[in-house]
Scaffold this motif. Structure first.
Motif, PDB file in Angstrom:
ATOM      1  N   VAL A   1      38.467  17.002   6.651  1.00 41.27           N
ATOM      2  CA  VAL A   1      37.629  18.202   6.519  1.00 41.27           C
ATOM      3  C   VAL A   1      37.136  18.344   5.083  1.00 41.27           C
ATOM      4  O   VAL A   1      35.948  18.599   4.837  1.00 41.27           O
ATOM      5  N   LEU A   2      38.035  18.169   4.127  1.00 41.46           N
ATOM      6  CA  LEU A   2      37.669  18.312   2.721  1.00 41.46           C
ATOM      7  C   LEU A   2      36.696  17.213   2.289  1.00 41.46           C
ATOM      8  O   LEU A   2      35.727  17.486   1.567  1.00 41.46           O
ATOM      9  N   LEU A   3      36.934  15.989   2.721  1.00 39.01           N
ATOM     10  CA  LEU A   3      36.055  14.884   2.358  1.00 39.01           C
ATOM     11  C   LEU A   3      34.669  15.072   2.962  1.00 39.01           C
ATOM     12  O   LEU A   3      33.657  14.761   2.317  1.00 39.01           O
ATOM     13  N   GLU A   4      34.605  15.571   4.183  1.00 42.39           N
ATOM     14  CA  GLU A   4      33.311  15.811   4.829  1.00 42.39           C
ATOM     15  C   GLU A   4      32.527  16.880   4.074  1.00 42.39           C
ATOM     16  O   GLU A   4      31.322  16.749   3.851  1.00 42.39           O
ATOM     17  N   ARG A   5      33.228  17.925   3.670  1.00 37.85           N
ATOM     18  CA  ARG A   5      32.571  18.997   2.918  1.00 37.85           C
ATOM     19  C   ARG A   5      32.057  18.474   1.587  1.00 37.85           C
ATOM     20  O   ARG A   5      30.924  18.754   1.181  1.00 37.85           O
ATOM     21  N   GLU A   6      32.859  17.695   0.885  1.00 41.78           N
ATOM     22  CA  GLU A   6      32.456  17.178  -0.421  1.00 41.78           C
ATOM     23  C   GLU A   6      31.308  16.183  -0.299  1.00 41.78           C
ATOM     24  O   GLU A   6      30.417  16.148  -1.141  1.00 41.78           O
ATOM     25  N   ALA A   7      31.336  15.376   0.759  1.00 41.78           N
ATOM     26  CA  ALA A   7      30.249  14.411   0.957  1.00 41.78           C
ATOM     27  C   ALA A   7      28.934  15.139   1.184  1.00 41.78           C
ATOM     28  O   ALA A   7      27.886  14.750   0.646  1.00 41.78           O
TER      29      ALA A   7
ATOM     30  N   ALA B   1      33.288  13.473  19.458  1.00 46.26           N
ATOM     31  CA  ALA B   1      34.596  14.132  19.522  1.00 46.26           C
ATOM     32  C   ALA B   1      35.125  14.396  18.114  1.00 46.26           C
ATOM     33  O   ALA B   1      35.647  15.476  17.824  1.00 46.26           O
ATOM     34  N   ARG B   2      34.976  13.407  17.255  1.00 48.39           N
ATOM     35  CA  ARG B   2      35.437  13.554  15.871  1.00 48.39           C
ATOM     36  C   ARG B   2      34.679  14.691  15.170  1.00 48.39           C
ATOM     37  O   ARG B   2      35.281  15.498  14.462  1.00 48.39           O
ATOM     38  N   LYS B   3      33.372  14.756  15.398  1.00 49.76           N
ATOM     39  CA  LYS B   3      32.564  15.810  14.789  1.00 49.76           C
ATOM     40  C   LYS B   3      33.004  17.176  15.286  1.00 49.76           C
ATOM     41  O   LYS B   3      33.121  18.133  14.503  1.00 49.76           O
ATOM     42  N   ALA B   4      33.275  17.297  16.589  1.00 48.93           N
ATOM     43  CA  ALA B   4      33.711  18.572  17.156  1.00 48.93           C
ATOM     44  C   ALA B   4      35.052  19.004  16.567  1.00 48.93           C
ATOM     45  O   ALA B   4      35.262  20.192  16.266  1.00 48.93           O
ATOM     46  N   ILE B   5      35.963  18.056  16.394  1.00 50.37           N
ATOM     47  CA  ILE B   5      37.279  18.363  15.814  1.00 50.37           C
ATOM     48  C   ILE B   5      37.111  18.849  14.375  1.00 50.37           C
ATOM     49  O   ILE B   5      37.726  19.844  13.964  1.00 50.37           O
ATOM     50  N   LEU B   6      36.290  18.145  13.593  1.00 53.86           N
ATOM     51  CA  LEU B   6      36.077  18.531  12.199  1.00 53.86           C
ATOM     52  C   LEU B   6      35.451  19.927  12.104  1.00 53.86           C
ATOM     53  O   LEU B   6      35.844  20.739  11.258  1.00 53.86           O
ATOM     54  N   GLU B   7      34.493  20.212  12.972  1.00 51.20           N
ATOM     55  CA  GLU B   7      33.848  21.527  12.949  1.00 51.20           C
ATOM     56  C   GLU B   7      34.843  22.625  13.324  1.00 51.20           C
ATOM     57  O   GLU B   7      34.857  23.695  12.703  1.00 51.20           O
ATOM     58  N   SER B   8      35.673  22.371  14.317  1.00 54.40           N
ATOM     59  CA  SER B   8      36.677  23.354  14.718  1.00 54.40           C
ATOM     60  C   SER B   8      37.699  23.579  13.609  1.00 54.40           C
ATOM     61  O   SER B   8      38.024  24.720  13.268  1.00 54.40           O
ATOM     62  N   ALA B   9      38.209  22.488  13.045  1.00 53.14           N
ATOM     63  CA  ALA B   9      39.203  22.609  11.972  1.00 53.14           C
ATOM     64  C   ALA B   9      38.614  23.307  10.757  1.00 53.14           C
ATOM     65  O   ALA B   9      39.285  24.126  10.112  1.00 53.14           O
ATOM     66  N   THR B  10      37.369  22.995  10.427  1.00 59.14           N
ATOM     67  CA  THR B  10      36.716  23.652   9.288  1.00 59.14           C
ATOM     68  C   THR B  10      36.669  25.152   9.508  1.00 59.14           C
ATOM     69  O   THR B  10      37.003  25.941   8.601  1.00 59.14           O
ATOM     70  N   ARG B  11      36.267  25.567  10.696  1.00 55.99           N
ATOM     71  CA  ARG B  11      36.165  27.004  10.994  1.00 55.99           C
ATOM     72  C   ARG B  11      37.540  27.665  10.978  1.00 55.99           C
ATOM     73  O   ARG B  11      37.720  28.724  10.350  1.00 55.99           O
ATOM     74  N   LEU B  12      38.509  27.049  11.639  1.00 61.71           N
ATOM     75  CA  LEU B  12      39.833  27.666  11.730  1.00 61.71           C
ATOM     76  C   LEU B  12      40.556  27.679  10.381  1.00 61.71           C
ATOM     77  O   LEU B  12      41.208  28.670  10.027  1.00 61.71           O
ATOM     78  N   PHE B  13      40.447  26.598   9.615  1.00 62.41           N
ATOM     79  CA  PHE B  13      41.069  26.570   8.293  1.00 62.41           C
ATOM     80  C   PHE B  13      40.398  27.577   7.357  1.00 62.41           C
ATOM     81  O   PHE B  13      41.053  28.175   6.504  1.00 62.41           O
ATOM     82  N   SER B  14      39.101  27.759   7.496  1.00 64.83           N
ATOM     83  CA  SER B  14      38.405  28.711   6.620  1.00 64.83           C
ATOM     84  C   SER B  14      38.804  30.141   6.935  1.00 64.83           C
ATOM     85  O   SER B  14      38.813  31.002   6.057  1.00 64.83           O
TER      86      SER B  14
END
Length: 222
Positions: free
Chosen positions: A69-75, A19-32
């Protein structure tokens, strides 16, 4: 990560991680696509088929989600960069490979471009994060480039930090052009040309005799 965070992470179930992964992927797409203010908690929850309360169980606020989202991208970016360093490559080649790897994922490139621009105002929830990020990038770039730059060859008033800031600015500026038209420019190719044409005289041997442009052309031919 503190002890509380460690305990929380250890309690996550596979279902919760999914669920956490799905939220991060959705937020990444929508924020981008439109920036932090373009998508609400309700929009993201709806996108992943979850209630707002369910989403807030994983991320207590929209600002917390943005930072995740930002921390996941940087990691992810740091893992790729570290893998290149472990190959024993010089810092300039590592930088080129990092650009190449990043540009294979346009949504993440756009995410950083959109958010870094909109977070310039001090009241943006990601302002301090990006401010620190640029400080860290300059520091690490200077550290890695110092080993290959011949400071005695630098013109008066020019420092390794100046050169590092040029390269960061060049990569960021080309990123914007590339996002508008991906066929118009290659960041990796353009930086390689900059190395060969502009930086070569200030590098130590054996780097002064090396061609990064030839290297990436050879890699592309494989």
């Amino acid at each position: 990560m503190n002890e509380t965070s460690d305990k929380r992470a250890s309690r996550r179930s596979p279902r919760g991680d999914a669920a956490r992964k799905a939220i991060l992927e959705s937020a990444t797409r929508l924020f981008s696509e439109g920036g932090f203010n373009s998508a609400s908690i309700a929009d993201i929850a709806r996108d992943v088929g979850m209630t707002q309360a369910g989403m807030l169980h994983h991320f207590p606020s929209k600002a917390a989600l943005l930072h995740a989202v930002l921390l996941e991208r940087e990691a992810r970016n740091e893992r790729d960069t570290q893998a290149e360093r472990e190959k024993g490559l010089d810092p300039l080649t590592v930088f080129l490979h990092t650009l190449r790897n990043n540009d294979r994922n346009p949504p993440l490139v756009q995410l950083m471009t959109v958010l870094s621009a909109e977070s310039i105002p001090a009241n943006h929830p990601a302002h301090e994060w990006f401010e620190q990020r640029y400080e860290d990038i300059v520091t690490s770039t200077v550290e890695h480039f110092s080993a290959i730059v011949d400071e005695a060859a630098l013109p008066d008033g020019l420092t390794v930090e100046t050169v590092a800031r040029w390269l960061i600015a060049l990569a960021d500026g080309l990123r914007v052009q590339w996002l508008y038209d991906q066929s118009s420019v290659s960041r990796q190719h353009s930086l390689a040309q900059f190395y060969d044409m502009v930086m070569r005289p200030i590098l130590r041997e054996p780097y002064r005799s090396f061609s990064w442009l030839q290297m990436i052309e050879d890699e592309a031919a494989k």
